[in-house]
Structures are given as structure tokens and as C-alpha cells.
Design a protein around this motif. Structure first.
Motif, PDB file in Angstrom:
ATOM      1  N   LEU A  34       1.918   4.779  -1.856  1.00  0.00           N
ATOM      2  CA  LEU A  34       3.103   4.172  -1.269  1.00  0.00           C
ATOM      3  C   LEU A  34       3.260   4.760   0.127  1.00  0.00           C
ATOM      4  O   LEU A  34       3.407   5.975   0.279  1.00  0.00           O
ATOM      5  CB  LEU A  34       4.349   4.483  -2.100  1.00  0.00           C
ATOM      6  N   VAL A  35       3.208   3.899   1.140  1.00  0.00           N
ATOM      7  CA  VAL A  35       3.242   4.386   2.518  1.00  0.00           C
ATOM      8  C   VAL A  35       4.261   3.590   3.313  1.00  0.00           C
ATOM      9  O   VAL A  35       4.565   2.433   2.987  1.00  0.00           O
ATOM     10  CB  VAL A  35       1.827   4.296   3.163  1.00  0.00           C
ATOM     11  N   GLY A  36       4.787   4.217   4.352  1.00  0.00           N
ATOM     12  CA  GLY A  36       5.749   3.557   5.219  1.00  0.00           C
ATOM     13  C   GLY A  36       6.487   4.585   6.037  1.00  0.00           C
ATOM     14  O   GLY A  36       6.364   5.790   5.807  1.00  0.00           O
ATOM     15  N   PRO A  37       7.273   4.139   7.006  1.00  0.00           N
ATOM     16  CA  PRO A  37       8.018   5.079   7.855  1.00  0.00           C
ATOM     17  C   PRO A  37       9.092   5.811   7.066  1.00  0.00           C
ATOM     18  O   PRO A  37       9.466   5.400   5.962  1.00  0.00           O
ATOM     19  CB  PRO A  37       8.629   4.164   8.924  1.00  0.00           C
ATOM     20  N   SER A  38       9.616   6.879   7.650  1.00  0.00           N
ATOM     21  CA  SER A  38      10.687   7.636   7.002  1.00  0.00           C
ATOM     22  C   SER A  38      11.873   6.719   6.719  1.00  0.00           C
ATOM     23  O   SER A  38      12.253   5.901   7.561  1.00  0.00           O
ATOM     24  CB  SER A  38      11.137   8.793   7.897  1.00  0.00           C
ATOM     25  N   GLY A  39      12.443   6.859   5.508  1.00  0.00           N
ATOM     26  CA  GLY A  39      13.596   6.067   5.142  1.00  0.00           C
ATOM     27  C   GLY A  39      13.292   4.672   4.633  1.00  0.00           C
ATOM     28  O   GLY A  39      14.210   3.875   4.425  1.00  0.00           O
ATOM     29  N   PRO A 160       2.466  15.575  -0.894  1.00  0.00           N
ATOM     30  CA  PRO A 160       2.059  16.928  -1.289  1.00  0.00           C
ATOM     31  C   PRO A 160       1.284  17.694  -0.217  1.00  0.00           C
ATOM     32  O   PRO A 160       1.146  18.904  -0.336  1.00  0.00           O
ATOM     33  CB  PRO A 160       1.168  16.666  -2.514  1.00  0.00           C
ATOM     34  N   LEU A 161       0.785  17.014   0.810  1.00  0.00           N
ATOM     35  CA  LEU A 161      -0.037  17.701   1.806  1.00  0.00           C
ATOM     36  C   LEU A 161       0.667  17.892   3.143  1.00  0.00           C
ATOM     37  O   LEU A 161       0.084  18.419   4.081  1.00  0.00           O
ATOM     38  CB  LEU A 161      -1.345  16.912   2.044  1.00  0.00           C
ATOM     39  N   SER A 162       1.920  17.488   3.230  1.00  0.00           N
ATOM     40  CA  SER A 162       2.594  17.470   4.535  1.00  0.00           C
ATOM     41  C   SER A 162       2.840  18.860   5.108  1.00  0.00           C
ATOM     42  O   SER A 162       3.018  19.012   6.318  1.00  0.00           O
ATOM     43  CB  SER A 162       3.914  16.705   4.441  1.00  0.00           C
ATOM     44  N   ASN A 163       2.851  19.898   4.256  1.00  0.00           N
ATOM     45  CA  ASN A 163       3.090  21.259   4.752  1.00  0.00           C
ATOM     46  C   ASN A 163       1.804  21.988   5.146  1.00  0.00           C
ATOM     47  O   ASN A 163       1.853  23.155   5.546  1.00  0.00           O
ATOM     48  CB  ASN A 163       3.821  22.090   3.688  1.00  0.00           C
ATOM     49  N   VAL A 190       2.885   9.315  -2.486  1.00  0.00           N
ATOM     50  CA  VAL A 190       3.774   8.913  -1.392  1.00  0.00           C
ATOM     51  C   VAL A 190       3.395   9.647  -0.115  1.00  0.00           C
ATOM     52  O   VAL A 190       3.186  10.864  -0.127  1.00  0.00           O
ATOM     53  CB  VAL A 190       5.250   9.208  -1.751  1.00  0.00           C
ATOM     54  N   THR A 191       3.318   8.916   0.990  1.00  0.00           N
ATOM     55  CA  THR A 191       3.064   9.531   2.289  1.00  0.00           C
ATOM     56  C   THR A 191       3.608   8.635   3.396  1.00  0.00           C
ATOM     57  O   THR A 191       3.776   7.434   3.204  1.00  0.00           O
ATOM     58  CB  THR A 191       1.551   9.778   2.509  1.00  0.00           C
ATOM     59  N   ASP A 202      -6.935   3.379  -3.709  1.00  0.00           N
ATOM     60  CA  ASP A 202      -7.571   2.166  -4.234  1.00  0.00           C
ATOM     61  C   ASP A 202      -6.747   0.962  -3.784  1.00  0.00           C
ATOM     62  O   ASP A 202      -7.280  -0.086  -3.452  1.00  0.00           O
ATOM     63  CB  ASP A 202      -7.606   2.189  -5.774  1.00  0.00           C
ATOM     64  N   LYS A 203      -5.412   1.158  -3.790  1.00  0.00           N
ATOM     65  CA  LYS A 203      -4.499   0.127  -3.320  1.00  0.00           C
ATOM     66  C   LYS A 203      -3.365   0.773  -2.555  1.00  0.00           C
ATOM     67  O   LYS A 203      -2.823   1.795  -2.972  1.00  0.00           O
ATOM     68  CB  LYS A 203      -3.935  -0.704  -4.476  1.00  0.00           C
ATOM     69  N   ILE A 204      -3.019   0.166  -1.414  1.00  0.00           N
ATOM     70  CA  ILE A 204      -1.886   0.622  -0.610  1.00  0.00           C
ATOM     71  C   ILE A 204      -0.713  -0.315  -0.858  1.00  0.00           C
ATOM     72  O   ILE A 204      -0.873  -1.536  -0.889  1.00  0.00           O
ATOM     73  CB  ILE A 204      -2.237   0.622   0.894  1.00  0.00           C
ATOM     74  N   VAL A 205       0.476   0.274  -1.018  1.00  0.00           N
ATOM     75  CA  VAL A 205       1.722  -0.492  -1.052  1.00  0.00           C
ATOM     76  C   VAL A 205       2.496  -0.065   0.189  1.00  0.00           C
ATOM     77  O   VAL A 205       3.001   1.068   0.263  1.00  0.00           O
ATOM     78  CB  VAL A 205       2.536  -0.213  -2.333  1.00  0.00           C
ATOM     79  N   LEU A 206       2.548  -0.958   1.182  1.00  0.00           N
ATOM     80  CA  LEU A 206       3.219  -0.647   2.446  1.00  0.00           C
ATOM     81  C   LEU A 206       4.665  -1.126   2.388  1.00  0.00           C
ATOM     82  O   LEU A 206       4.930  -2.297   2.104  1.00  0.00           O
ATOM     83  CB  LEU A 206       2.484  -1.311   3.609  1.00  0.00           C
ATOM     84  N   MET A 207       5.596  -0.198   2.663  1.00  0.00           N
ATOM     85  CA  MET A 207       7.023  -0.514   2.579  1.00  0.00           C
ATOM     86  C   MET A 207       7.709  -0.362   3.927  1.00  0.00           C
ATOM     87  O   MET A 207       7.290   0.428   4.778  1.00  0.00           O
ATOM     88  CB  MET A 207       7.703   0.396   1.550  1.00  0.00           C
TER      89      MET A 207
END
Length: 350
Positions: A34-39, A160-163, A190-191, A202-207
């Protein structure tokens, strides 16, 4: 392993719908990002799946069973957080087996599980150490191992990798891909980083703004974005978008699709302009090129051009995209695409 289905899910905060009537199916055993801008609602969606922030309305199903009223600990899920959420006063071993001990798992079985999982994630030599003596990547592995000992059907991962620093993020992305293949479990990740999404999923869900913009494998999303938001969110640099005079539409092309030359080129779209900026990135160079009406980014393996130089550029027919007034992409096999292509040919100049 387990599939996840969200049916007409709505989440309301302070009388404001953050997510409204969303429908999504996450396939069994797939690595879904699950990817997309903040908020945009991606973490809210993940927490609804986990049961940590239940939906206001709609249903969450896991393997076909409605778990909307099921407590988080009873859903057969394991969650890995951005901040690891590991106990600093406990050893690595104690952190990993904490949940097992609370659930009354016998000591011999706990020991066997901890030894096996710690070897899988490369922590076997660190079991008696405290988290403070570990690197960021090792602490992230502790969090993963603690989730893995539960043997969940689904892993939920919230950035999980943002830090981690850039080099370690790349290493951990590879490790997570390999771990997914080894376990065969369903991963929901989530990123906000589209590079992570492209490299792992395997699949991206862009929000965006609580709505799904597109669901697709990375290659499909990159080559056939459904709208301008997808076209410009996925890809570095983003897709170039240009206006078309006397047409209620816009055209687009990826920066690497352009051909640069010191002489006129023959392509479906062609023009000339002056190089405003030049970024040499090793194997690639990114040029910002400006003409009378547009400024475009070009990515090239040719680093022979300099800032201030006038160049010709062109884009082949197969690399051109067209978008309607609502920013939806026209199907490249449709008549609208062909009509706009011919119009763009007429507008091109070089």
C-alpha cells in the motif's frame, strides 16, 4: 497463508470520512504494498485490517470469514511497526519469545521456535544481547522474528524500514523479499516510498485522499498508469506532462523515453530546448530542458550535454500517453489515443 477482503469499508474521524466505501482484495500469499503520500489513508487501512482501529462501517474478511468484531490478537495476524516496538530491557531471545510465553507455549517448544526463527533472520548469534547493542537492521530483524514465531497467515508492516539509512534500507528490502519467498505468507506492507513499492511488490495498491487510484503489478502500473496521479507518483523523475494547444487533453512521457541529440530528430513528438540543469548520477544523467511552452526532465545514459546547451529531443509513438480533462489515461489501443497522437504530430516542431 490467508486472503484479505475489505467490503465497502468506511473510516470516520471527527465526522470526517478518511476512507469511504473502499473495496479491496489482497490475494493469498502475495506481497501487496500500500503506497501513497502522507495522509492518504494507507496506515488507517492497515490498522483496520489489524483491528487496531476498527472501521466505522463495512466488513473486513480474512479467508472469507468476517473478522470485523474479532479482537486483534484473534485474527491470525502479526504486525511489524515503524519503531520496532521491542523491549529495551529484555534480551533478543526474551523479546522474540515474549508472546509465546504469554500464550502458555511450553519452554521446549519456545526454545525450538526461537532457535529456528532466529537462524532464518540471521540473529542466532545475538540471542543473549540487548537491543541497544544492535544495529537498526538487527533490531528490525528482532521485530520480524517476534512476529514470525506466531506463524501468522498474514504479516502487516507499517513503514518498517523508514528509520534505517539508505544503504541499509536497500539491504533490508532484499531480505524481506527473500523472507516472503521462504515463508509464502501474505505480506501487506505500507510505505510512502514508491521505490520500495516498485522493488518489493507483487501488487501495488496506490492510494490518494482515501481512494484507490490503481491496483496493479509494478510493471503494469509504470507502463500503463490509469491516471495522471499514478503517472507522476510512480517513477523517478516522474512522468513529464505537457499541454496540447486546442485540445482538451494532455500528453505524457517518461524521462528515459526521450531521445536527445544535437541535430533534429524524427519522432512522433519532437521539439528543441535549452538545458537548464544537469545532474550526473553515475550511469545516468538527468537533464532539465526548457522550451517556449514546457519544461521537461530527461534521463539519459549520455552525459555529453552541458547546462546552457541547446538540444533537440523526441519521443517515439509507443512511449506517448494521453490523458483526458479528468486526468484519466486513454487506452493506447483506442481511437481517442490515435486522434490525439496525430494532433501531437502536427503540433511538434524541431
Amino acid at each position: 497463508m490467508a486472503s484479505i477482503e475489505l467490503k465497502n469499508v468506511t473510516k470516520t474521524f471527527d465526522k470526517h470520512n478518511v476512507i469511504e466505501n473502499l473495496n479491496l482484495t489482497i490475494e493469498d500469499g502475495k506481497f501487496t504494498v500500500l503506497v501513497g503520500p502522507s495522509g492518504c489513508g494507507k496506515t488507517t487501512l492497515l490498522r483496520m485490517i489489524a483491528g487496531l482501529d476498527p472501521q466505522t462501517s463495512g466488513s473486513v474478511l480474512i479467508d472469507g470469514k468476517d473478522v470485523s468484531q474479532t479482537a486483534p490478537g484473534k485474527r491470525g495476524l502479526a504486525m511489524v511497526f515503524q519503531n520496532y516496538a521491542i523491549y529495551p530491557t529484555m534480551s533478543v531471545r526474551d523479546n522474540i519469545e515474549f508472546g509465546l510465553r504469554n500464550n502458555g507455549v511450553p519452554k521446549a517448544q519456545r526454545t525450538e521456535l526461537v532457535e529456528s526463527i532466529s537462524e532464518t533472520v540471521g540473529l542466532k548469534d545475538y540471542l543473549d544481547r540487548k537491543p541497544s547493542t544492535l544495529s537498526g537492521g538487527q533490531r528490525q530483524r528482532v521485530a520480524l522474528a517476534r512476529a514470525m514465531v506466531k506463524k501468522p497467515g498474514v504479516f502487516l508492516m507499517d513503514e518498517p524500514l523508514s528509520n534505517l539509512d539508505a544503504k541499509l534500507r536497500v539491504q533490508m528490502r532484499i531480505e524481506l523479499i527473500e523472507l516472503h519467498k521462504k515463508l509464502g505468507s501474505t505480506f501487506v506492507y505500507v510505505t510512502h516510498d514508491q521505490v520500495e513499492a516498485m522493488s518489493m511488490a507483487d501488487k501495488i495498491v496506490l492510494m490518494n485522499k482515501g481512494e484507490i487510484q490503481q491496483e496493479a503489478p509494478p510493471a503494469v502500473m509504470y507502463r500503463k498508469p490509469s491516471n495522471q496521479f499514478t503517472a507522476q507518483f510512480i517513477g523517478v523523475p516522474p512522468m513529464n506532462i505537457g499541454s496540447m494547444a486546442n485540445a482538451n487533453a494532455q500528453f505524457g512521457f517518461r524521462p528515459e523515453s526521450a531521445v536527445l541529440s544535437t541535430a533534429p530528430v524524427e519522432e512522433a513528438f519532437k521539439s528543441k530546448g535549452r538545458i537548464i540543469t544537469r545532474e550526473m548520477l553515475g550511469s545516468e544523467t538527468i537533464y532539465q530542458i526548457k522550451n517556449d511552452t514546457h519544461t521537461f526532465m530527461m534521463k539519459s545514459t549520455n552525459d555529453q550535454y552541458d547546462a546552457g546547451q541547446e538540444v533537440y529531443y523526441g519521443v517515439a509513438e509507443k512511449h506517448l500517453h494521453f490523458f483526458d480533462q479528468n486526468e484519466k489515461r486513454y487506452d493506447d489501443t483506442g481511437s481517442e489515443h490515435q486522434q490525439l497522437l496525430e494532433k501531437l504530430r502536427g503540433l511538434s516542431r524541431a
